[in-house]
Design a protein around this motif. Structure first.
Motif, short mmCIF file in Angstrom:
data_model
loop_
_atom_site.label_atom_id
_atom_site.label_comp_id
_atom_site.label_asym_id
_atom_site.label_seq_id
_atom_site.Cartn_x
_atom_site.Cartn_y
_atom_site.Cartn_z
N MET A 187 0.81 -1.06 0.04
CA MET A 187 0.02 0.16 -0.04
C MET A 187 0.63 1.12 0.01
SD MET A 187 -2.91 1.28 2.83
CE MET A 187 -1.55 1.67 4.19
N LEU A 188 0.64 2.33 -1.09
CA LEU A 188 1.32 3.31 -0.96
C LEU A 188 0.65 4.31 -0.07
CD1 LEU A 188 1.82 4.04 -4.89
CD2 LEU A 188 3.84 3.55 -3.22
N ASP A 189 1.46 5.47 0.38
CA ASP A 189 1.03 6.61 1.23
C ASP A 189 -0.36 6.89 0.61
OD1 ASP A 189 0.71 9.58 1.22
OD2 ASP A 189 1.24 9.02 2.98
N MET A 190 -1.46 7.13 1.45
CA MET A 190 -2.64 7.27 0.89
C MET A 190 -2.86 8.64 -0.17
SD MET A 190 -5.94 6.63 0.77
CE MET A 190 -6.07 5.43 2.07
N ASP A 191 -2.25 9.55 0.30
CA ASP A 191 -2.11 10.80 -0.87
C ASP A 191 -1.56 10.34 -2.00
OD1 ASP A 191 -3.40 12.19 1.18
OD2 ASP A 191 -1.77 13.07 1.98
N VAL A 192 -0.51 9.50 -2.09
CA VAL A 192 -0.08 9.16 -3.44
C VAL A 192 -1.11 8.29 -4.16
CG1 VAL A 192 1.73 7.81 -4.63
CG2 VAL A 192 2.20 8.98 -2.64
N ARG A 193 -1.86 7.38 -3.27
CA ARG A 193 -2.70 6.67 -4.26
C ARG A 193 -4.14 7.35 -4.62
NH1 ARG A 193 -4.86 2.71 0.23
NH2 ARG A 193 -6.10 1.94 -1.45
N VAL A 194 -4.27 8.62 -3.65
CA VAL A 194 -5.41 9.71 -4.08
C VAL A 194 -4.96 10.21 -5.50
CG1 VAL A 194 -6.47 11.73 -3.56
CG2 VAL A 194 -6.42 10.07 -1.73
N SER B 266 -9.19 15.56 15.52
CA SER B 266 -9.58 15.07 14.18
C SER B 266 -8.49 13.83 13.93
CB SER B 266 -9.10 16.22 13.05
OG SER B 266 -9.30 15.52 11.79
N PRO B 267 -9.12 12.84 13.07
CA PRO B 267 -8.33 11.73 12.60
C PRO B 267 -7.15 12.05 11.42
CG PRO B 267 -10.50 11.07 12.82
CD PRO B 267 -10.62 12.53 12.87
N ARG B 268 -7.58 12.89 10.53
CA ARG B 268 -6.53 13.28 9.48
C ARG B 268 -6.27 14.88 9.54
NH1 ARG B 268 -4.18 10.55 6.05
NH2 ARG B 268 -5.40 11.16 4.03
N ALA B 269 -4.74 15.00 9.39
CA ALA B 269 -4.26 16.21 9.52
C ALA B 269 -4.61 17.00 8.24
CB ALA B 269 -2.88 16.22 9.75
N PRO B 270 -4.29 18.49 8.29
CA PRO B 270 -4.60 19.33 7.44
C PRO B 270 -3.56 19.00 6.38
CG PRO B 270 -4.38 20.51 9.42
CD PRO B 270 -4.20 19.20 9.92
N GLY B 271 -3.88 18.96 4.98
CA GLY B 271 -3.38 18.60 3.91
C GLY B 271 -3.85 17.32 3.30
N SER B 272 -4.64 16.47 4.17
CA SER B 272 -5.05 15.18 3.63
C SER B 272 -6.04 15.49 2.60
CB SER B 272 -5.64 14.43 4.89
OG SER B 272 -4.81 14.39 6.04
N GLY C 14 -18.35 12.20 -9.84
CA GLY C 14 -19.81 12.52 -9.57
C GLY C 14 -20.92 11.34 -9.34
N ASP C 15 -20.44 10.25 -9.67
CA ASP C 15 -21.41 9.16 -9.30
C ASP C 15 -21.00 8.40 -7.99
OD1 ASP C 15 -18.90 8.04 -9.32
OD2 ASP C 15 -19.25 6.59 -11.34
N GLY C 16 -20.21 9.20 -7.15
CA GLY C 16 -19.78 8.82 -5.74
C GLY C 16 -19.04 7.87 -5.31
N GLY C 17 -18.10 7.53 -6.50
CA GLY C 17 -16.89 6.71 -6.37
C GLY C 17 -15.89 7.65 -5.73
N TYR C 18 -15.03 7.28 -4.86
CA TYR C 18 -13.87 8.27 -4.08
C TYR C 18 -13.11 7.34 -3.49
CZ TYR C 18 -15.53 7.21 0.73
OH TYR C 18 -15.93 6.59 1.99
N LEU C 19 -11.83 7.97 -3.21
CA LEU C 19 -10.75 7.34 -2.72
C LEU C 19 -9.94 8.52 -1.74
CD1 LEU C 19 -8.88 4.91 -2.47
CD2 LEU C 19 -7.46 5.84 -4.26
N GLY C 20 -9.75 7.96 -0.64
CA GLY C 20 -9.15 8.97 0.38
C GLY C 20 -9.72 9.16 1.68
N SER C 21 -9.48 10.10 2.39
CA SER C 21 -10.14 10.20 3.74
C SER C 21 -9.88 11.55 4.03
CB SER C 21 -9.50 9.09 4.72
OG SER C 21 -9.98 9.29 5.98
N LEU C 22 -11.05 12.08 4.93
CA LEU C 22 -10.97 13.47 5.51
C LEU C 22 -11.22 13.09 6.97
CD1 LEU C 22 -13.36 15.02 2.86
CD2 LEU C 22 -10.90 15.35 2.95
N SER C 23 -11.83 12.25 7.43
CA SER C 23 -12.26 12.01 8.66
C SER C 23 -12.16 10.66 9.57
CB SER C 23 -13.58 12.79 8.99
OG SER C 23 -14.52 11.80 8.73
N GLY C 24 -12.20 9.63 8.40
CA GLY C 24 -12.23 8.15 8.95
C GLY C 24 -13.44 7.70 8.91
N GLY C 25 -14.51 8.37 7.83
CA GLY C 25 -15.68 7.54 7.50
C GLY C 25 -16.89 8.52 7.52
#
Length: 324
Positions: free
Chosen positions: A1-8, A34-40, A46-57
């Motif tokens: 698994m790559l770092d999440m932001d690289v994956r995003v 907050s579970p995620r730091a500034p910069g995350s 538009g169809d709802g598909g997403y990758l990444g995290s802002l708060s953990g869910g």
């Protein structure tokens, strides 16, 4: 698994190349816990598909619901989550936390693809950038980071600035049980991990997913410019032919953490040897963590690896050993 932001950013590139309009969300500030730091970051279609995290869910689900209901049509906007008592309870943000999120709507233009590629390259260590987004028209640009200290994200009147820099690179000088455990911990943290060892059989048998294996002397690999300022170099073999040479080369780089495994007596002997034979100065030796890691009473390879990676993370975050 790559770092999440690289994956995003990798996913954003794939979706943009397929012609999708995208919404890039970036945490710009947090209040409370907050579970995620500034910069995350989070990327969405538009169809709802997403990758990444802002708060953990919880915030992600609300954002997707709002997006599919037609919100966030402007090129750039800032939205606060958890601002009211009712919303904070509904979103279940920890400790009454509040998030401010920059939300950008981006069409799949050539300029946007180039922008995403530059951001991804920066996270992989090629450049340090400051990303600037104007809130009135949504214009964005990338400037070189001059290296001065500053917050990762800053919000000025009319715009947001976000510092983008390399993912932590971990170079393991030599293969050992401790090195293997370090590689596993580091991958869970999203670090880029490279292991170097001249023993070809050991390289063939090293099997940690997502790790790059270089069948060469670590010192040679380091001398070819493998280290940037977000690099940690760990020597974990107890073999001075590998460990000492790696230390001699590592102190010539801008690596933020350099460490070598060994007892206090072994470390004292190594320091004397590196000064006499390797020509290292007192300042060079002061950069080397020896003995390596935090004093956790570690005995097993996994315990030593835990203490080592924890110390790397401590230094990377600029925390003193006695910080509570």
């Amino acid at each position: 698994m790559l770092d999440m932001d690289v994956r995003v950013l990798s996913q954003a590139l794939d979706w943009a190349r397929d012609g999708h309009t995208l919404w890039l969300c970036t945490v710009i500030s947090t209040y409370g816990s907050s579970p995620r730091a500034p910069g995350s970051m989070l990327i969405a279609r538009g169809d709802g598909g997403y990758l990444g995290s802002l708060s953990g869910g919880c915030v992600e689900e609300t954002f997707i619901e709002q997006l599919q209901a037609g919100a966030f049509d402007a090129p750039a906007t800032i939205h606060r989550y958890g601002d009211s008592t009712e919303e904070g309870a509904r979103l279940a943000l920890p400790c009454g936390g509040v998030l401010e999120v920059l939300i950008e709507r981006r069409a799949p233009t050539a300029e946007w693809l180039a922008h995403l590629q530059a951001l991804r390259d920066a996270l992989l260590g090629r450049r340090k950038l400051i990303r600037r987004v104007a809130l009135d028209v949504g214009a964005c640009r990338l400037d070189d980071d001059d290296g001065r200290s500053g917050a990762r994200v800053s919000h000025q009147a009319g715009g947001v600035s976000i510092r983008v820099g390399p993912v932590v690179r971990l170079i393991l000088a030599g293969i050992s049980p401790v090195a293997e455990a370090c590689a596993r911990f580091a991958r869970e943290l999203g670090y880029e991990v490279i292991v170097c060892d001249p023993r070809e059989e050991d390289c063939r048998e090293f099997a940690v997913e997502g790790v790059t294996v270089e069948p060469t002397l670590p010192s040679l690999f380091i001398a070819k410019g493998a280290c940037h300022e977000a690099t940690a170099v760990l020597a974990l073999t107890h073999d001075p032919r590998i460990d000492d040479l790696a230390m001699i080369e590592a102190v010539r780089t801008e690596a933020f953490y350099i460490g070598v495994m060994g007892s206090r007596k072994t470390s004292d002997d190594r320091a004397t040897r590196l000064a006499r034979s390797g020509g290292l100065s007192d300042a060079d030796l002061a950069r080397i963590h020896m003995p390596i890691g935090l004093d956790l009473g570690s005995k097993t390879p996994a315990e030593i690896a835990l203490a080592t990676i924890a110390d790397v993370m401590r230094v990377h975050h600029g925390r003193a050993r006695d910080t509570r």
